[in-house]
Motif scaffolding. Structure first.
Motif, PDB file in Angstrom:
ATOM      1  N   ASN A  56      -1.034   2.983  13.664  1.00 38.41           N
ATOM      2  CA  ASN A  56      -0.800   2.992  12.224  1.00 38.41           C
ATOM      3  C   ASN A  56       0.483   3.760  11.909  1.00 38.41           C
ATOM      4  O   ASN A  56       0.757   4.790  12.534  1.00 38.41           O
ATOM      5  CB  ASN A  56      -1.969   3.642  11.493  1.00 38.41           C
ATOM      6  CG  ASN A  56      -3.116   2.684  11.318  1.00 38.41           C
ATOM      7  OD1 ASN A  56      -2.933   1.586  10.814  1.00 38.41           O
ATOM      8  ND2 ASN A  56      -4.299   3.096  11.739  1.00 38.41           N
ATOM      9  N   PRO A  57       1.265   3.263  10.968  1.00 34.13           N
ATOM     10  CA  PRO A  57       2.473   3.998  10.567  1.00 34.13           C
ATOM     11  C   PRO A  57       2.101   5.383  10.047  1.00 34.13           C
ATOM     12  O   PRO A  57       1.040   5.574   9.471  1.00 34.13           O
ATOM     13  CB  PRO A  57       3.065   3.128   9.452  1.00 34.13           C
ATOM     14  CG  PRO A  57       2.449   1.784   9.626  1.00 34.13           C
ATOM     15  CD  PRO A  57       1.098   2.021  10.233  1.00 34.13           C
ATOM     16  N   SER A  58       2.986   6.337  10.262  1.00 33.06           N
ATOM     17  CA  SER A  58       2.714   7.684   9.771  1.00 33.06           C
ATOM     18  C   SER A  58       3.333   7.860   8.388  1.00 33.06           C
ATOM     19  O   SER A  58       4.252   7.157   8.004  1.00 33.06           O
ATOM     20  CB  SER A  58       3.271   8.726  10.740  1.00 33.06           C
ATOM     21  OG  SER A  58       4.672   8.584  10.842  1.00 33.06           O
ATOM     22  N   CYS A  59       2.808   8.814   7.664  1.00 32.77           N
ATOM     23  CA  CYS A  59       3.277   9.114   6.316  1.00 32.77           C
ATOM     24  C   CYS A  59       3.192  10.623   6.137  1.00 32.77           C
ATOM     25  O   CYS A  59       2.099  11.178   6.022  1.00 32.77           O
ATOM     26  CB  CYS A  59       2.424   8.388   5.292  1.00 32.77           C
ATOM     27  SG  CYS A  59       2.836   8.795   3.591  1.00 32.77           S
ATOM     28  N   PRO A  63       1.936   9.630  -1.582  1.00 35.50           N
ATOM     29  CA  PRO A  63       1.792   8.253  -1.127  1.00 35.50           C
ATOM     30  C   PRO A  63       3.100   7.723  -0.548  1.00 35.50           C
ATOM     31  O   PRO A  63       4.182   8.127  -0.971  1.00 35.50           O
ATOM     32  CB  PRO A  63       1.426   7.499  -2.408  1.00 35.50           C
ATOM     33  CG  PRO A  63       2.087   8.282  -3.498  1.00 35.50           C
ATOM     34  CD  PRO A  63       2.039   9.731  -3.039  1.00 35.50           C
ATOM     35  N   CYS A  64       2.988   6.850   0.415  1.00 35.82           N
ATOM     36  CA  CYS A  64       4.158   6.254   1.058  1.00 35.82           C
ATOM     37  C   CYS A  64       4.113   4.740   0.885  1.00 35.82           C
ATOM     38  O   CYS A  64       3.048   4.137   0.985  1.00 35.82           O
ATOM     39  CB  CYS A  64       4.178   6.593   2.541  1.00 35.82           C
ATOM     40  SG  CYS A  64       4.346   8.352   2.872  1.00 35.82           S
ATOM     41  N   ALA A  65       5.249   4.138   0.649  1.00 32.53           N
ATOM     42  CA  ALA A  65       5.339   2.688   0.492  1.00 32.53           C
ATOM     43  C   ALA A  65       5.204   2.019   1.854  1.00 32.53           C
ATOM     44  O   ALA A  65       5.701   2.521   2.858  1.00 32.53           O
ATOM     45  CB  ALA A  65       6.672   2.309  -0.130  1.00 32.53           C
ATOM     46  N   ALA A  66       4.514   0.901   1.889  1.00 30.36           N
ATOM     47  CA  ALA A  66       4.409   0.103   3.104  1.00 30.36           C
ATOM     48  C   ALA A  66       5.635  -0.791   3.199  1.00 30.36           C
ATOM     49  O   ALA A  66       6.146  -1.264   2.179  1.00 30.36           O
ATOM     50  CB  ALA A  66       3.150  -0.752   3.068  1.00 30.36           C
ATOM     51  N   PRO A  67       6.135  -1.048   4.406  1.00 28.50           N
ATOM     52  CA  PRO A  67       7.268  -1.956   4.537  1.00 28.50           C
ATOM     53  C   PRO A  67       6.867  -3.383   4.165  1.00 28.50           C
ATOM     54  O   PRO A  67       5.692  -3.744   4.254  1.00 28.50           O
ATOM     55  CB  PRO A  67       7.639  -1.853   6.018  1.00 28.50           C
ATOM     56  CG  PRO A  67       6.427  -1.344   6.700  1.00 28.50           C
ATOM     57  CD  PRO A  67       5.671  -0.533   5.692  1.00 28.50           C
ATOM     58  N   LEU A  68       7.815  -4.179   3.738  1.00 36.53           N
ATOM     59  CA  LEU A  68       7.531  -5.555   3.350  1.00 36.53           C
ATOM     60  C   LEU A  68       7.500  -6.495   4.543  1.00 36.53           C
ATOM     61  O   LEU A  68       6.939  -7.578   4.470  1.00 36.53           O
ATOM     62  CB  LEU A  68       8.548  -6.029   2.313  1.00 36.53           C
ATOM     63  CG  LEU A  68       8.506  -5.237   1.001  1.00 36.53           C
ATOM     64  CD1 LEU A  68       9.611  -5.708   0.063  1.00 36.53           C
ATOM     65  CD2 LEU A  68       7.144  -5.348   0.341  1.00 36.53           C
TER      66      LEU A  68
END
Length: 174
Positions: A56-59, A63-68
């Motif tokens: 899972n991407p880290s943040c 809140p962190c935006a998810a890449p498109l």
């Protein structure tokens, strides 16, 4: 800004996923293209998904935006494909820990000819787009228009479309 449909798609697929990936299979590696990257096992040639590890991407400051495009998360459950789609057969299990990608496609080139012709497009080059960045629904409608085919559609027990019924595509199923 992502459409509401795309946001709902990401949310739904992070909770009730049935699909898998090892980034780039069928695009930059796979049968007829080249060997899988390190950690991608045999490219998911059995069982409808890869054995590659998803993280899972880290943040660091939510809140962190998810890449498109690319990875936005990993699945926690496995599922069963209900229809044949591209290189995954009906009834095959899509393993847990599958990659969940953002709602935009990464583009099309000659590496995807076998997928594009599988959708019924006799001249795949008419849909080549090396930049990508289109919402998957828009990209599917563009392919349908440029190739004069109906997408998505059913042909017997085979679902023909850019993204299968469970939300993934290619044999690595992201």
């Amino acid at each position: 800004m992502a459409s509401l449909r795309s946001i709902v798609w990401i949310f739904f697929n992070t909770r009730l996923v049935q699909c898998q990936d090892c980034s780039g299979q069928g695009e930059t590696w796979g049968p007829g293209i080249g060997p899988p990257p390190d950690g991608c096992g045999n490219g998911g040639q059995s069982g409808g998904g890869t054995s590659g590890t998803c993280s899972n991407p880290s943040c660091s400051s939510p809140p962190c935006a998810a890449p498109l495009t690319g990875d936005v998360g990993c699945t926690t459950v496995s599922g069963t494909e209900t229809y044949a789609h591209e290189l995954v057969g009906a009834g095959e299990t899509i393993a847990s820990n599958a990659h969940i990608y953002g709602p935009f496609e990464a583009g099309f080139g000659s590496q995807q000819d076998f997928l594009i012709t599988g959708w019924g497009c006799s001249t795949p080059s008419v849909v080549y787009d090396t930049e990508g960045g289109k919402d998957l629904d828009i990209a599917e409608k563009q392919v349908s228009y440029l190739c004069s085919v109906t997408l998505p559609r059913m042909d017997g027990n085979t679902y023909i479309g850019m993204v299968g019924e469970c939300g993934g595509h290619t044999s690595d199923y992201h």
